[in-house]
Structures are given as structure tokens and as C-alpha cells.
Design a protein around this motif. Structure first.
Motif, PDB file in Angstrom:
ATOM      1  N   VAL A  62       0.876  -1.170   0.000  1.00  0.00           N
ATOM      2  CA  VAL A  62       0.000   0.000   0.000  1.00  0.00           C
ATOM      3  C   VAL A  62       0.908   1.214   0.000  1.00  0.00           C
ATOM      4  O   VAL A  62       1.726   1.400   0.910  1.00  0.00           O
ATOM      5  CB  VAL A  62      -0.939   0.009   1.226  1.00  0.00           C
ATOM      6  CG1 VAL A  62      -1.766   1.281   1.253  1.00  0.00           C
ATOM      7  CG2 VAL A  62      -1.826  -1.222   1.214  1.00  0.00           C
ATOM      8  N   CYS A  63       0.785   2.019  -1.030  1.00  0.00           N
ATOM      9  CA  CYS A  63       1.720   3.116  -1.272  1.00  0.00           C
ATOM     10  C   CYS A  63       0.959   4.446  -1.289  1.00  0.00           C
ATOM     11  O   CYS A  63       0.072   4.640  -2.114  1.00  0.00           O
ATOM     12  CB  CYS A  63       2.404   2.852  -2.609  1.00  0.00           C
ATOM     13  SG  CYS A  63       3.735   3.959  -2.971  1.00  0.00           S
ATOM     14  N   LEU A  64       1.305   5.327  -0.366  1.00  0.00           N
ATOM     15  CA  LEU A  64       0.633   6.621  -0.225  1.00  0.00           C
ATOM     16  C   LEU A  64       1.580   7.761  -0.572  1.00  0.00           C
ATOM     17  O   LEU A  64       2.667   7.857  -0.008  1.00  0.00           O
ATOM     18  CB  LEU A  64       0.160   6.810   1.220  1.00  0.00           C
ATOM     19  CG  LEU A  64      -0.862   5.790   1.703  1.00  0.00           C
ATOM     20  CD1 LEU A  64      -0.817   5.660   3.203  1.00  0.00           C
ATOM     21  CD2 LEU A  64      -2.232   6.196   1.225  1.00  0.00           C
ATOM     22  N   TRP A  65       1.155   8.617  -1.495  1.00  0.00           N
ATOM     23  CA  TRP A  65       1.947   9.791  -1.805  1.00  0.00           C
ATOM     24  C   TRP A  65       1.611  10.842  -0.748  1.00  0.00           C
ATOM     25  O   TRP A  65       0.748  11.696  -0.931  1.00  0.00           O
ATOM     26  CB  TRP A  65       1.647  10.295  -3.198  1.00  0.00           C
ATOM     27  CG  TRP A  65       2.607  11.329  -3.689  1.00  0.00           C
ATOM     28  CD1 TRP A  65       3.277  12.255  -2.946  1.00  0.00           C
ATOM     29  CD2 TRP A  65       3.018  11.544  -5.026  1.00  0.00           C
ATOM     30  NE1 TRP A  65       4.072  13.023  -3.727  1.00  0.00           N
ATOM     31  CE2 TRP A  65       3.938  12.612  -5.021  1.00  0.00           C
ATOM     32  CE3 TRP A  65       2.698  10.938  -6.233  1.00  0.00           C
ATOM     33  CZ2 TRP A  65       4.542  13.086  -6.190  1.00  0.00           C
ATOM     34  CZ3 TRP A  65       3.295  11.415  -7.390  1.00  0.00           C
ATOM     35  CH2 TRP A  65       4.209  12.481  -7.358  1.00  0.00           C
ATOM     36  N   SER A  66       2.307  10.750   0.377  1.00  0.00           N
ATOM     37  CA  SER A  66       2.052  11.640   1.507  1.00  0.00           C
ATOM     38  C   SER A  66       3.251  11.616   2.439  1.00  0.00           C
ATOM     39  O   SER A  66       3.915  10.590   2.575  1.00  0.00           O
ATOM     40  CB  SER A  66       0.806  11.181   2.274  1.00  0.00           C
ATOM     41  OG  SER A  66       0.628  11.960   3.430  1.00  0.00           O
ATOM     42  N   PHE A  67       3.503  12.729   3.107  1.00  0.00           N
ATOM     43  CA  PHE A  67       4.554  12.798   4.112  1.00  0.00           C
ATOM     44  C   PHE A  67       3.995  12.611   5.517  1.00  0.00           C
ATOM     45  O   PHE A  67       4.734  12.539   6.484  1.00  0.00           O
ATOM     46  CB  PHE A  67       5.284  14.135   4.044  1.00  0.00           C
ATOM     47  CG  PHE A  67       6.016  14.347   2.751  1.00  0.00           C
ATOM     48  CD1 PHE A  67       7.025  13.477   2.351  1.00  0.00           C
ATOM     49  CD2 PHE A  67       5.698  15.409   1.926  1.00  0.00           C
ATOM     50  CE1 PHE A  67       7.704  13.664   1.161  1.00  0.00           C
ATOM     51  CE2 PHE A  67       6.382  15.606   0.732  1.00  0.00           C
ATOM     52  CZ  PHE A  67       7.383  14.736   0.350  1.00  0.00           C
ATOM     53  N   THR A  68       2.688  12.582   5.644  1.00  0.00           N
ATOM     54  CA  THR A  68       2.059  12.467   6.957  1.00  0.00           C
ATOM     55  C   THR A  68       1.871  10.998   7.312  1.00  0.00           C
ATOM     56  O   THR A  68       1.129  10.278   6.648  1.00  0.00           O
ATOM     57  CB  THR A  68       0.695  13.195   6.983  1.00  0.00           C
ATOM     58  OG1 THR A  68       0.903  14.554   6.604  1.00  0.00           O
ATOM     59  CG2 THR A  68       0.096  13.146   8.371  1.00  0.00           C
ATOM     60  N   PHE A  69       2.551  10.572   8.334  1.00  0.00           N
ATOM     61  CA  PHE A  69       2.474   9.179   8.781  1.00  0.00           C
ATOM     62  C   PHE A  69       1.158   8.976   9.516  1.00  0.00           C
ATOM     63  O   PHE A  69       0.864   9.651  10.480  1.00  0.00           O
ATOM     64  CB  PHE A  69       3.654   8.878   9.703  1.00  0.00           C
ATOM     65  CG  PHE A  69       3.783   7.438  10.047  1.00  0.00           C
ATOM     66  CD1 PHE A  69       3.224   6.929  11.198  1.00  0.00           C
ATOM     67  CD2 PHE A  69       4.472   6.574   9.219  1.00  0.00           C
ATOM     68  CE1 PHE A  69       3.337   5.597  11.521  1.00  0.00           C
ATOM     69  CE2 PHE A  69       4.602   5.244   9.532  1.00  0.00           C
ATOM     70  CZ  PHE A  69       4.031   4.747  10.679  1.00  0.00           C
ATOM     71  N   ASP A  70       0.356   8.034   9.060  1.00  0.00           N
ATOM     72  CA  ASP A  70      -0.963   7.776   9.613  1.00  0.00           C
ATOM     73  C   ASP A  70      -0.950   6.444  10.358  1.00  0.00           C
ATOM     74  O   ASP A  70      -0.901   5.383   9.738  1.00  0.00           O
ATOM     75  CB  ASP A  70      -1.981   7.745   8.476  1.00  0.00           C
ATOM     76  CG  ASP A  70      -3.411   7.610   8.948  1.00  0.00           C
ATOM     77  OD1 ASP A  70      -3.632   7.281  10.126  1.00  0.00           O
ATOM     78  OD2 ASP A  70      -4.305   7.831   8.120  1.00  0.00           O
ATOM     79  N   TYR A  71      -0.985   6.505  11.687  1.00  0.00           N
ATOM     80  CA  TYR A  71      -0.936   5.292  12.498  1.00  0.00           C
ATOM     81  C   TYR A  71      -2.168   4.412  12.265  1.00  0.00           C
ATOM     82  O   TYR A  71      -2.075   3.193  12.344  1.00  0.00           O
ATOM     83  CB  TYR A  71      -0.814   5.653  13.978  1.00  0.00           C
ATOM     84  CG  TYR A  71       0.512   6.297  14.304  1.00  0.00           C
ATOM     85  CD1 TYR A  71       1.629   5.514  14.593  1.00  0.00           C
ATOM     86  CD2 TYR A  71       0.655   7.677  14.311  1.00  0.00           C
ATOM     87  CE1 TYR A  71       2.848   6.098  14.882  1.00  0.00           C
ATOM     88  CE2 TYR A  71       1.872   8.270  14.599  1.00  0.00           C
ATOM     89  CZ  TYR A  71       2.966   7.483  14.878  1.00  0.00           C
ATOM     90  OH  TYR A  71       4.172   8.065  15.150  1.00  0.00           O
TER      91      TYR A  71
END
Length: 191
Positions: free
Chosen positions: A148-157
Motif C-alpha cells: 500500500v503506497c501513499l503519496w504523503s509525508f504524513t504518517f498515519d498510524y
């Protein structure tokens, strides 16, 4: 690599500097790495991942067919939409496994790509990324049953709890190093 935080920090710069002594590792018309530069990064990442997952080994460069393509990147566009093209080397993995992709866009502009490979013996990965991972993803997806690959810098626990990954990769290029502050931001922008 940092051994005090419990997080492995992998710096690919030494390998890229060494590789560029004999080959081009970045596009001339773009600020991103080319196919060979991304293979250098992939090879380094997999050498570290292999320490915890011995069944994951990088495909050697000999397993790739070498070709060429004409390319014009964003540096040419930023220079007043100049039409500047370069001929660059391409690498295509021989006997690549078939990976299925699902692309999901969210209202906040975050893009999520889920890849699946029919091999339940392989681990699951969760990736937070910038644009450099675009070239890494086809290489990396050969080694994970699901990614699962997210283009985001915000780490979502919450996303970690949902995906239950065996490995979390947080990839970013040096120009975005200030975005590490958002790594620890607790957000619920997905789900």
C-alpha cells in the motif's frame, strides 16, 4: 543508518555518487533519477531489507533488458516550456511477476496505490513516499505480496493498523527533509 531510534535511515547518496562515475543516474532534463539510478536505490534498499527478510533479494542488473527512450522532464518545462529531449537508458525486468494495481484518490489530494502479487509467502509493505518512488515502485512491488503506497509525508498510524504491514517504508528525497516533521503528526486524513 541510525541504530538509536529503532528506525533504520538508509542514505543512498554514497551508492549514487559511486554509480555516476560510470553511468548517468539522473535525467539531464529532470531532477529525478533515471531507470539506472532507481535500480541503484532499489539495490541498496533491498540489501538492508534482506537483513530482516532473507527471502527478499534485489534483482541483479543482469536480469534487466537495456533499452532506450526519448525523454523530456520537468526541468525543460520550467525553463519556459523549452522542447529539450534526451535519449536515456531504460531497464526492463526480464520475467517480471504479474502485479495487479488499484489506484485510489482521496478528497485531500492524497493518492494511494495498492499492489498485489500472488505469493502469500512474501511480506506486506506500507509505503509513504514522494515522487522518487514512482521509479522504485515497479521494482519494489516484485517483492511484496501486497504493498500500500501513499503519496504523503504524513504518517498515519490508523493506516498501519488497517494494513498490518510487515514493513513500513518512509521514502523521501533530500529536498523534502523538512517534511519529516509531519512524520509524527497524528492525522486521520484516510478512512
Amino acid at each position: 543508518e541510525n541504530t538509536n531510534s529503532g528506525v533504520d535511515v538508509i542514505d543512498i547518496r554514497p551508492e549514487l555518487i559511486e554509480a555516476k562515475k560510470t553511468d548517468r543516474v539522473f535525467y539531464a532534463t529532470d531532477s529525478h533519477w533515471n531507470d539506472y539510478g532507481s535500480w541503484v536505490g532499489y539495490n541498496k534498499l533491498l540489501s538492508i531489507i534482506n537483513q530482516d527478510f532473507p527471502n527478499i533479494e534485489a534483482n541483479p542488473i543482469a536480469n534487466f533488458n537495456v533499452g532506450q527512450k526519448t525523454f523530456s522532464g520537468h526541468l525543460a518545462e520550467l525553463s519556459g516550456n523549452l522542447i529539450i529531449e534526451e535519449v536515456t537508458q531504460t531497464l526492463t525486468l526480464q520475467n517480471a511477476r504479474e502485479v495487479r494495481y488499484e489506484n485510489t484518490g482521496f478528497d485531500n489530494g492524497v493518492n494511494m496505490i495498492t499492489s498485489n502479487l500472488d505469493d502469500p509467502t512474501l511480506p506486506v509493505s506500507l509505503v509513504y513516499r514522494d515522487s522518487y518512488y514512482f521509479w522504485l515502485q515497479p521494482l519494489m512491488d516484485q517483492h511484496f505480496s501486497k504493498s500500500v503506497c501513499l503519496w504523503s509525508f504524513t504518517f498515519d498510524y490508523d493506516k498501519v493498523l488497517e494494513v498490518q504491514p510487515d514493513l513500513v517504508i518512509y521514502e523521501l528525497s533530500e529536498r523534502y527533509i523538512d517534511q519529516l516533521f509531519s512524520f509524527y503528526s497524528l492525522s486521520s486524513w484516510i478512512m
